[in-house]
Design a protein around this motif. Structure first.
Motif, PDB file in Angstrom:
ATOM      1  N   GLU A   1      42.923  23.924 -50.510  1.00 57.11           N
ATOM      2  CA  GLU A   1      43.910  24.136 -51.561  1.00 57.11           C
ATOM      3  C   GLU A   1      44.992  23.070 -51.507  1.00 57.11           C
ATOM      4  O   GLU A   1      45.458  22.591 -52.544  1.00 57.11           O
ATOM      5  N   ARG A   2      45.402  22.687 -50.315  1.00 56.33           N
ATOM      6  CA  ARG A   2      46.412  21.640 -50.166  1.00 56.33           C
ATOM      7  C   ARG A   2      45.875  20.310 -50.670  1.00 56.33           C
ATOM      8  O   ARG A   2      46.580  19.550 -51.339  1.00 56.33           O
TER       9      ARG A   2
ATOM     10  N   ASN B   1      43.542  19.887 -52.959  1.00 52.99           N
ATOM     11  CA  ASN B   1      43.475  19.982 -54.422  1.00 52.99           C
ATOM     12  C   ASN B   1      44.849  19.795 -55.043  1.00 52.99           C
ATOM     13  O   ASN B   1      44.994  19.118 -56.061  1.00 52.99           O
ATOM     14  N   GLN B   2      45.858  20.396 -54.430  1.00 57.52           N
ATOM     15  CA  GLN B   2      47.225  20.255 -54.933  1.00 57.52           C
ATOM     16  C   GLN B   2      47.668  18.798 -54.870  1.00 57.52           C
ATOM     17  O   GLN B   2      48.283  18.281 -55.811  1.00 57.52           O
TER      18      GLN B   2
END
Length: 79
Positions: A3-4, A6-7
């Motif tokens: 998720e990090r 992707n962010q």
């Protein structure tokens, strides 16, 4: 961790568009370019790039251009 990452990709893509004053319709191309470059840079903590690890050869980055380069499309006359 994913998720990090992707962010980070989304943030980098937004910054690319803002830096070049490009409309948001090019968001998909910015994401694609960000992912391509990310896959070419060094792996976490490694001294060689991911490309070198996989293909066992140095990366030739001569084909990478600025994000906002102008492209000319040639359409041949059909007779």
């Amino acid at each position: 961790m994913v998720e990090r990452r992707n962010q980070t990709m989304v943030e980098v893509s937004k910054e690319m568009l803002e830096e070049k004053n490009m409309p948001k319709i090019y968001w998909a191309e910015a994401i694609q370019m960000t992912l391509y470059i990310y896959n070419q840079i060094s792996a976490t903590g490694a001294k060689v790039s991911q490309h070198e690890l996989y293909f066992r050869q140095k990366l030739n980055s001569a084909h990478i251009r600025m994000f906002d380069n102008i492209a000319i499309v040639y359409i041949p006359n059909e007779r």
